[in-house]
Design an enzyme around this catalytic site. Structure first.
Site, PDB file in Angstrom:
ATOM      1  N   ASN A 120      -0.558  61.962 -47.899  1.00 14.14           N
ATOM      2  CA  ASN A 120      -1.481  61.312 -48.821  1.00 14.14           C
ATOM      3  C   ASN A 120      -2.014  59.991 -48.276  1.00 14.14           C
ATOM      4  O   ASN A 120      -1.348  59.367 -47.455  1.00 14.14           O
ATOM      5  CB  ASN A 120      -0.763  61.046 -50.156  1.00 14.14           C
ATOM      6  CG  ASN A 120      -0.832  62.252 -51.068  1.00 14.14           C
ATOM      7  OD1 ASN A 120      -1.891  62.849 -51.234  1.00 14.14           O
ATOM      8  ND2 ASN A 120       0.299  62.613 -51.653  1.00 14.14           N
ATOM      9  N   HIS A 175      -7.464  65.201 -54.767  1.00 14.75           N
ATOM     10  CA  HIS A 175      -6.026  65.320 -55.045  1.00 14.75           C
ATOM     11  C   HIS A 175      -5.559  63.914 -55.390  1.00 14.75           C
ATOM     12  O   HIS A 175      -5.095  63.162 -54.544  1.00 14.75           O
ATOM     13  CB  HIS A 175      -5.293  65.860 -53.811  1.00 14.75           C
ATOM     14  CG  HIS A 175      -3.808  65.953 -54.015  1.00 14.75           C
ATOM     15  ND1 HIS A 175      -3.245  66.651 -55.053  1.00 14.75           N
ATOM     16  CD2 HIS A 175      -2.764  65.436 -53.320  1.00 14.75           C
ATOM     17  CE1 HIS A 175      -1.923  66.561 -54.984  1.00 14.75           C
ATOM     18  NE2 HIS A 175      -1.612  65.818 -53.951  1.00 14.75           N
TER      19      HIS A 175
HETATM   20  N1  APR Z   1       5.095  60.973 -36.528  1.00 18.12           N
HETATM   21  C1  APR Z   1       5.970  61.888 -37.013  1.00 18.12           C
HETATM   22  N2  APR Z   1       6.699  61.707 -38.124  1.00 18.12           N
HETATM   23  C2  APR Z   1       6.540  60.552 -38.781  1.00 18.12           C
HETATM   24  C3  APR Z   1       5.649  59.550 -38.351  1.00 18.12           C
HETATM   25  C4  APR Z   1       4.913  59.788 -37.155  1.00 18.12           C
HETATM   26  N3  APR Z   1       4.039  58.905 -36.675  1.00 18.12           N
HETATM   27  N4  APR Z   1       5.716  58.530 -39.221  1.00 18.12           N
HETATM   28  C5  APR Z   1       6.607  58.871 -40.173  1.00 18.12           C
HETATM   29  N5  APR Z   1       7.105  60.095 -39.903  1.00 18.12           N
HETATM   30  C6  APR Z   1       8.093  60.861 -40.658  1.00 18.12           C
HETATM   31  C7  APR Z   1       9.205  60.015 -41.248  1.00 18.12           C
HETATM   32  O1  APR Z   1      10.223  59.754 -40.297  1.00 18.12           O
HETATM   33  C8  APR Z   1       9.699  60.909 -42.389  1.00 18.12           C
HETATM   34  O2  APR Z   1      10.804  61.708 -42.022  1.00 18.12           O
HETATM   35  O3  APR Z   1       7.469  61.458 -41.772  1.00 18.12           O
HETATM   36  C9  APR Z   1       8.492  61.821 -42.692  1.00 18.12           C
HETATM   37  C10 APR Z   1       7.970  61.680 -44.106  1.00 18.12           C
HETATM   38  O4  APR Z   1       8.941  62.135 -44.953  1.00 18.12           O
HETATM   39  P1  APR Z   1       9.292  61.443 -46.348  1.00 18.12           P
HETATM   40  O5  APR Z   1       9.249  59.962 -46.182  1.00 18.12           O
HETATM   41  O6  APR Z   1      10.521  62.072 -46.878  1.00 18.12           O
HETATM   42  O7  APR Z   1       8.013  61.836 -47.243  1.00 18.12           O
HETATM   43  P2  APR Z   1       7.772  63.191 -48.059  1.00 18.12           P
HETATM   44  O8  APR Z   1       8.295  63.017 -49.445  1.00 18.12           O
HETATM   45  O9  APR Z   1       8.185  64.354 -47.268  1.00 18.12           O
HETATM   46  O10 APR Z   1       6.172  63.154 -48.176  1.00 18.12           O
HETATM   47  C11 APR Z   1       5.365  63.252 -47.016  1.00 18.12           C
HETATM   48  O11 APR Z   1       3.444  64.130 -48.135  1.00 18.12           O
HETATM   49  O12 APR Z   1       2.831  64.444 -50.360  1.00 18.12           O
HETATM   50  C12 APR Z   1       2.755  63.601 -49.244  1.00 18.12           C
HETATM   51  O13 APR Z   1       2.613  61.427 -50.286  1.00 18.12           O
HETATM   52  C13 APR Z   1       3.399  62.269 -49.507  1.00 18.12           C
HETATM   53  O14 APR Z   1       2.378  61.239 -47.614  1.00 18.12           O
HETATM   54  C14 APR Z   1       3.580  61.784 -48.116  1.00 18.12           C
HETATM   55  C15 APR Z   1       3.902  63.062 -47.339  1.00 18.12           C
END
Ligand code: APR
Length: 279
Positions: A120, A175
């Site tokens: 998002n 969304h």
């Molecule tokens: N490259 C790869 N992975 C990354 C990077 C990057 N540059 N930056 C962050 N991450 C990883 C984080 O380490 C984390 O494990 O992305 C993951 C995101 O997971 P969560 O924080 O658990 O978020 P989540 O609830 O899975 O949501 C992910 O989906 O619906 C959308 O708003 C929500 O943007 C969010 C995304």
């Protein structure tokens, strides 16, 4: 189709990987995360569950982009999720950088793949993914509308008490706070919803659909299961070439009178990605 890579092995990535396994949608799932322990740990954890149900999917975790080579579909959930009180737009700047970086690597290592952005704020991220990739627009489509639709249908079910499978409906547009759950076009087994429920109830469903994500975030910090499941439904339509009509965030090129914007519209989703946009 045989291989899916999940960029972002956080909460949604983990749930999604498990669902892909249970539904046996592909042969191989790669979990990628900058936090490599999370990706590797989740892959191991999910793999340990597979022998009980007997699903034949290989899971691996990595922080090396070369492992996404040969992916048919790539799901992007990498980034920072919404915290209580934040709108999806608050995330724009941070996540734009993340998505550009991820898509740059997809181009480098898996330039035949389809990309489903989930990070998002979804619609701008889908547009950034489309522009950065340079892929045909049919291969880049974001997941947002499918999730909003699953929420909308649940509220219709709760209001009518009738079977969820009998409900057909559509949510289009952003969304986010400006989504449009189309109560007027919803039906229960072909019977228009406005003939089954009073206007006040329809308005209630409309408002509840828009607000429920914020409510879940307030209660438990994040929405996880419903988004994971909505993504798996989109993947299913692709890998099984179901040609389901699904609201996806796709680049418009004149459709709905709009150009150069990605936004939620109903589309036919099959083995070639977005095969047709319905107006
Ligand atoms: N490259 C790869 N992975 C990354 C990077 C990057 N540059 N930056 C962050 N991450 C990883 C984080 O380490 C984390 O494990 O992305 C993951 C995101 O997971 P969560 O924080 O658990 O978020 P989540 O609830 O899975 O949501 C992910 O989906 O619906 C959308 O708003 C929500 O943007 C969010 C995304």
């Amino acid at each position: 189709m045989s291989k899916i890579s999940l960029i972002g092995a956080g909460q949604i990535g983990g749930t999604l990987a498990h669902l892909i396994g249970i539904k046996e949608l592909v042969n191989e799932v790669v979990l990628f995360d900058v936090a490599s322990g999370i990706a590797k740990g989740k892959a191991l954890d999910i793999a340990q569950s597979s022998s009980v149900d007997g699903f034949n999917v290989k899971f691996s975790g990595t922080d090396d982009y070369k492992d996404i080579k040969g992916s048919d579909v790539i799901i992007i959930t990498a980034g920072v999720p919404r915290k209580p009180g934040m709108t999806r737009m608050d995330l724009l700047k941070i996540n734009a950088g993340v998505v550009k970086d991820v898509v740059g690597n997809i181009k480098k290592f898996a330039d035949d793949a389809m990309i489903i952005p989930v990070t998002n704020p979804l619609d701008p991220m889908a547009q950034i993914a489309y522009k950065t990739s340079g892929f045909d627009r049919s291969r880049v489509f974001g997941m947002g509308g499918m999730l909003d639709l699953s929420r909308f249908k649940q509220f219709i079910h709760e209001a009518t008490g009738y079977s969820r499978e009998s409900t057909k409906a559509l949510v289009i547009g952003e969304h986010g706070e400006n989504m449009l759950p189309l109560t007027r076009f919803a039906t229960v087994s072909g019977i228009p919803l406005p003939t089954l429920l009073p206007k006040e109830k329809l308005d209630e469903i409309f408002t509840a659909t828009k607000g429920v994500a914020a409510e879940v975030i307030k209660l438990k910090g994040a929405t996880v299961h419903a988004p994971g499941n909505a993504i798996s439904a989109m993947i299913e339509s692709v890998v099984q070439d179901k040609k389901q009509v699904i609201p996806v965030s796709t680049n418009l090129d004149g459709e709905y009178g709009q150009k150069d914007v990605s936004i939620g519209v109903p589309a036919v989703v099959g083995k070639n990605g977005v095969e047709k946009i319905l107006e």
